[in-house]
Design a protein around this motif. Sequence first.
Motif, PDB file in Angstrom:
ATOM      1  N   ASP A 239       0.889  -1.055  -0.109  1.00 60.80           N
ATOM      2  CA  ASP A 239       0.112   0.049   0.071  1.00 60.80           C
ATOM      3  C   ASP A 239       0.876   1.332   0.004  1.00 60.80           C
ATOM      4  O   ASP A 239       0.897   2.092   0.880  1.00 60.80           O
ATOM      5  N   ILE A 240       1.690   1.449  -0.996  1.00 61.33           N
ATOM      6  CA  ILE A 240       2.833   2.616  -1.057  1.00 61.33           C
ATOM      7  C   ILE A 240       2.083   3.511  -2.255  1.00 61.33           C
ATOM      8  O   ILE A 240       1.889   3.138  -3.365  1.00 61.33           O
ATOM      9  N   HIS A 241       1.972   4.810  -1.849  1.00 61.79           N
ATOM     10  CA  HIS A 241       1.392   5.818  -2.641  1.00 61.79           C
ATOM     11  C   HIS A 241       2.799   6.441  -3.104  1.00 61.79           C
ATOM     12  O   HIS A 241       3.710   6.651  -2.549  1.00 61.79           O
ATOM     13  N   ALA A 242       2.475   6.803  -4.357  1.00 62.79           N
ATOM     14  CA  ALA A 242       3.349   7.731  -5.044  1.00 62.79           C
ATOM     15  C   ALA A 242       3.353   9.092  -4.544  1.00 62.79           C
ATOM     16  O   ALA A 242       2.135   9.415  -4.215  1.00 62.79           O
ATOM     17  N   ASP A 243       4.480   9.824  -4.587  1.00 59.55           N
ATOM     18  CA  ASP A 243       4.396  11.354  -4.000  1.00 59.55           C
ATOM     19  C   ASP A 243       4.092  11.321  -2.528  1.00 59.55           C
ATOM     20  O   ASP A 243       3.877  12.373  -2.021  1.00 59.55           O
ATOM     21  N   HIS A 244       4.130  10.280  -1.791  1.00 56.06           N
ATOM     22  CA  HIS A 244       3.845  10.249  -0.189  1.00 56.06           C
ATOM     23  C   HIS A 244       5.039   9.633   0.570  1.00 56.06           C
ATOM     24  O   HIS A 244       5.801   8.815  -0.308  1.00 56.06           O
ATOM     25  N   ASN A 288      14.570   2.077  11.536  1.00 58.72           N
ATOM     26  CA  ASN A 288      13.365   2.408  10.288  1.00 58.72           C
ATOM     27  C   ASN A 288      14.002   3.592   9.497  1.00 58.72           C
ATOM     28  O   ASN A 288      14.744   4.408  10.000  1.00 58.72           O
ATOM     29  N   VAL A 289      13.437   3.644   8.249  1.00 62.62           N
ATOM     30  CA  VAL A 289      14.019   4.586   7.414  1.00 62.62           C
ATOM     31  C   VAL A 289      12.839   5.291   6.564  1.00 62.62           C
ATOM     32  O   VAL A 289      11.728   4.455   6.435  1.00 62.62           O
ATOM     33  N   SER A 290      12.943   6.457   5.985  1.00 58.59           N
ATOM     34  CA  SER A 290      11.730   6.854   5.225  1.00 58.59           C
ATOM     35  C   SER A 290      12.158   7.342   3.951  1.00 58.59           C
ATOM     36  O   SER A 290      13.314   7.714   3.485  1.00 58.59           O
ATOM     37  N   TYR A 291      11.344   7.058   2.854  1.00 60.47           N
ATOM     38  CA  TYR A 291      11.665   7.402   1.316  1.00 60.47           C
ATOM     39  C   TYR A 291      10.376   7.876   0.897  1.00 60.47           C
ATOM     40  O   TYR A 291       9.331   7.530   0.927  1.00 60.47           O
ATOM     41  N   THR A 292      10.444   8.765  -0.351  1.00 63.49           N
ATOM     42  CA  THR A 292       9.396   9.071  -1.002  1.00 63.49           C
ATOM     43  C   THR A 292       9.429   8.929  -2.430  1.00 63.49           C
ATOM     44  O   THR A 292      10.431   9.228  -3.025  1.00 63.49           O
ATOM     45  N   PHE A 293       8.476   8.172  -3.003  1.00 59.87           N
ATOM     46  CA  PHE A 293       8.461   7.393  -4.252  1.00 59.87           C
ATOM     47  C   PHE A 293       7.703   8.574  -5.219  1.00 59.87           C
ATOM     48  O   PHE A 293       6.707   9.087  -5.015  1.00 59.87           O
ATOM     49  N   LEU A 296       5.540   6.083 -10.548  1.00 57.41           N
ATOM     50  CA  LEU A 296       4.804   4.762 -10.180  1.00 57.41           C
ATOM     51  C   LEU A 296       6.114   3.701 -10.426  1.00 57.41           C
ATOM     52  O   LEU A 296       7.040   4.104 -11.265  1.00 57.41           O
ATOM     53  N   GLY A 297       5.830   2.446  -9.706  1.00 56.43           N
ATOM     54  CA  GLY A 297       6.788   1.429  -9.833  1.00 56.43           C
ATOM     55  C   GLY A 297       6.997   0.812 -10.930  1.00 56.43           C
ATOM     56  O   GLY A 297       6.430   1.221 -12.092  1.00 56.43           O
ATOM     57  N   PRO A 298       7.505  -0.441 -10.911  1.00 58.59           N
ATOM     58  CA  PRO A 298       8.177  -1.225  -9.737  1.00 58.59           C
ATOM     59  C   PRO A 298       9.339  -0.683  -9.317  1.00 58.59           C
ATOM     60  O   PRO A 298      10.093   0.019  -9.997  1.00 58.59           O
ATOM     61  N   TYR A 299       9.541  -0.841  -8.061  1.00 59.93           N
ATOM     62  CA  TYR A 299      10.872  -0.476  -7.292  1.00 59.93           C
ATOM     63  C   TYR A 299      11.432  -1.789  -6.619  1.00 59.93           C
ATOM     64  O   TYR A 299      10.624  -2.676  -6.420  1.00 59.93           O
ATOM     65  N   THR A 300      12.608  -1.227  -6.059  1.00 60.62           N
ATOM     66  CA  THR A 300      13.301  -2.629  -5.116  1.00 60.62           C
ATOM     67  C   THR A 300      13.996  -1.791  -4.222  1.00 60.62           C
ATOM     68  O   THR A 300      14.625  -0.988  -4.232  1.00 60.62           O
ATOM     69  N   PHE A 301      13.631  -2.231  -2.991  1.00 66.94           N
ATOM     70  CA  PHE A 301      14.098  -1.920  -1.883  1.00 66.94           C
ATOM     71  C   PHE A 301      15.444  -2.765  -1.438  1.00 66.94           C
ATOM     72  O   PHE A 301      15.264  -4.030  -1.102  1.00 66.94           O
ATOM     73  N   ASN A 302      16.712  -2.332  -1.573  1.00 69.31           N
ATOM     74  CA  ASN A 302      18.052  -3.089  -1.176  1.00 69.31           C
ATOM     75  C   ASN A 302      18.437  -2.663   0.208  1.00 69.31           C
ATOM     76  O   ASN A 302      18.253  -1.375   0.321  1.00 69.31           O
ATOM     77  N   VAL A 303      18.724  -3.653   0.912  1.00 71.61           N
ATOM     78  CA  VAL A 303      19.337  -3.518   2.067  1.00 71.61           C
ATOM     79  C   VAL A 303      20.363  -4.612   2.459  1.00 71.61           C
ATOM     80  O   VAL A 303      20.357  -5.682   2.107  1.00 71.61           O
ATOM     81  N   THR A 319       5.718  -1.856  -5.366  1.00 64.71           N
ATOM     82  CA  THR A 319       4.810  -1.376  -6.520  1.00 64.71           C
ATOM     83  C   THR A 319       4.065  -0.245  -5.922  1.00 64.71           C
ATOM     84  O   THR A 319       3.368  -0.187  -4.906  1.00 64.71           O
ATOM     85  N   THR A 320       4.045   0.820  -6.490  1.00 64.12           N
ATOM     86  CA  THR A 320       3.490   2.129  -6.004  1.00 64.12           C
ATOM     87  C   THR A 320       2.170   2.519  -7.065  1.00 64.12           C
ATOM     88  O   THR A 320       2.141   2.030  -7.941  1.00 64.12           O
ATOM     89  N   TRP A 321       1.324   3.216  -6.430  1.00 63.04           N
ATOM     90  CA  TRP A 321       0.268   3.749  -7.189  1.00 63.04           C
ATOM     91  C   TRP A 321      -0.184   5.209  -6.817  1.00 63.04           C
ATOM     92  O   TRP A 321       0.415   5.619  -5.845  1.00 63.04           O
ATOM     93  N   LYS A 322      -0.818   5.757  -7.726  1.00 68.29           N
ATOM     94  CA  LYS A 322      -1.117   7.059  -7.656  1.00 68.29           C
ATOM     95  C   LYS A 322      -2.063   7.545  -6.615  1.00 68.29           C
ATOM     96  O   LYS A 322      -2.979   6.509  -6.337  1.00 68.29           O
ATOM     97  N   SER A 323      -2.191   8.679  -6.035  1.00 68.72           N
ATOM     98  CA  SER A 323      -3.104   9.098  -5.070  1.00 68.72           C
ATOM     99  C   SER A 323      -4.591   9.330  -5.892  1.00 68.72           C
ATOM    100  O   SER A 323      -4.523   9.580  -6.869  1.00 68.72           O
ATOM    101  N   GLY A 324      -5.584   9.036  -5.158  1.00 66.75           N
ATOM    102  CA  GLY A 324      -6.915   9.268  -5.852  1.00 66.75           C
ATOM    103  C   GLY A 324      -7.578   7.641  -5.417  1.00 66.75           C
ATOM    104  O   GLY A 324      -7.886   7.118  -4.226  1.00 66.75           O
ATOM    105  N   ILE A 325      -8.547   7.173  -6.568  1.00 68.21           N
ATOM    106  CA  ILE A 325      -9.051   5.953  -6.369  1.00 68.21           C
ATOM    107  C   ILE A 325      -8.042   4.693  -6.313  1.00 68.21           C
ATOM    108  O   ILE A 325      -7.250   4.499  -7.215  1.00 68.21           O
ATOM    109  N   HIS A 326      -8.272   3.927  -5.112  1.00 64.46           N
ATOM    110  CA  HIS A 326      -7.378   3.054  -4.968  1.00 64.46           C
ATOM    111  C   HIS A 326      -7.843   1.887  -6.170  1.00 64.46           C
ATOM    112  O   HIS A 326      -8.828   1.589  -6.219  1.00 64.46           O
ATOM    113  N   PRO A 327      -6.706   1.098  -6.411  1.00 62.14           N
ATOM    114  CA  PRO A 327      -7.058   0.079  -7.458  1.00 62.14           C
ATOM    115  C   PRO A 327      -7.803  -1.060  -7.046  1.00 62.14           C
ATOM    116  O   PRO A 327      -8.631  -1.825  -7.433  1.00 62.14           O
TER     117      PRO A 327
END
Length: 434
Positions: A239-244, A288-293, A296-303, A319-327
């Motif tokens: 549940d990752i929002h782009a621009d959030h 914990n870390v914070s990041y702003t996407f 839109l994805g896909p992305y990979t979190f490497n640690v 996988t990210t999605w735009k704010s608004g209507i959730h899929p």
Amino acid sequence: MTSLELLLLLNTAVLSGMCLQYELVLSNDGPITTGAQGTVEARLVPKPGSKQEQLESQHYSFHWNVENPLAIVQSSEQELISSITVHSLAPKLYTVSAWVTRRGCSWCPQLAHGSTELLVTDFVVGTLSLKQPNSSTTFSRKGYELATKTPTQISFILYDPSDYFDTASFRYFWYFGDGERMVTNKSYTLHIYPTPGTYQLHVDVLANLNDSQQRTGIYGASLNLQDKIKNIEVKSLDDIHADHRKTFYIYVNGSPPLKICWLVSRSCVSVIDHSCDLMELPSSTVSNVSYTFRDLGPYTFNVKAENSVSSLQACYKITTWKSGIHPVWFIVPCVTLFTIILLFVLSIIMRKGSAQKDSIEVADFDFSPMSDKSVKEAWAPSRGTVHLCCISCGHRKHKSRSLSRREVHSLLKFSHTQIQAYSQGPGMCSSSPL
């Protein structure tokens, strides 16, 4: 002042200027055990910026000075290097000095000089070495850092440059710091530390010489045992929002202190280098870390997590999605419609199945008044003879009146058209045509 004196002063000044261009470097192979031999070496080298051609084109003499009771056994000299072999039966920290003059010029000043300190001790000289299979030994200012639940090879390495202990016999008393101990004739042993922590290891070395003399030595080390990093878990990946701005929680299964390096990329990175964001956890395994996407994805979190004994890297898809209507609001109606259609089809199939089970073939019976004729025909006398057993004729007639209409309409139809009555003796019905 005569011309000879002026020449001597000029020569002295020139040689004094030359001696500032060189330096004498001394080194030794100590510490050594009393009775053993040690080596001290002196090397004449030019200072930075001086001309080495002048150094190699001349000849020089080396001079030594040692403290008593340290004695020089032998010496050797080359053009730019001189060495001496010494020994002593008294333990002490000895100072050995040397200087260099021009050969054949006893009144000339020193070109260079230097000194060193040689330690002579009564103890067996050596070092401890700890190694684990398939991993390199690491050493810090606090001591050795090793992995738990892994066989550790502990060795005592004897330092004997003059082969003084070649004919000696050794015995080793091992104390591992966790309550266990061992005695061996070999200079190495294996041990496993099951739990993390700090342990004080030491070994007592006993050397028996041929002349019935003994030398002993005690050597120890501080061991820091850590658990290897087994896995890395990252939460809040859904549940990752782009621009959030999104916060990720990292859990490391391994002993601290830890170094965590993380990087967000389009694909999995095989090796995380200096371009990642580094965090240090001195006493914790959670961060914990914070990041702003932005897109839109896909992305990979490497640690990547690392401690003193191991390191581990993991990749997690995002996988990210735009704010608004959730899929999910598009998925739910589709699933609901599909469920309704499926239930409707199943209900139709069940109805057809139940209808087929309830259908039973019914015989064609005629219950109209005209059916009496057929009954009479059925009970008409036939050409053959039918034997009827009756108690009495009167009783038969009386009972025949009491038959209900339903009993008269027989379901059996006979092909005969006449029924004959028979009479036999008293109390029996007579047989006569109707």
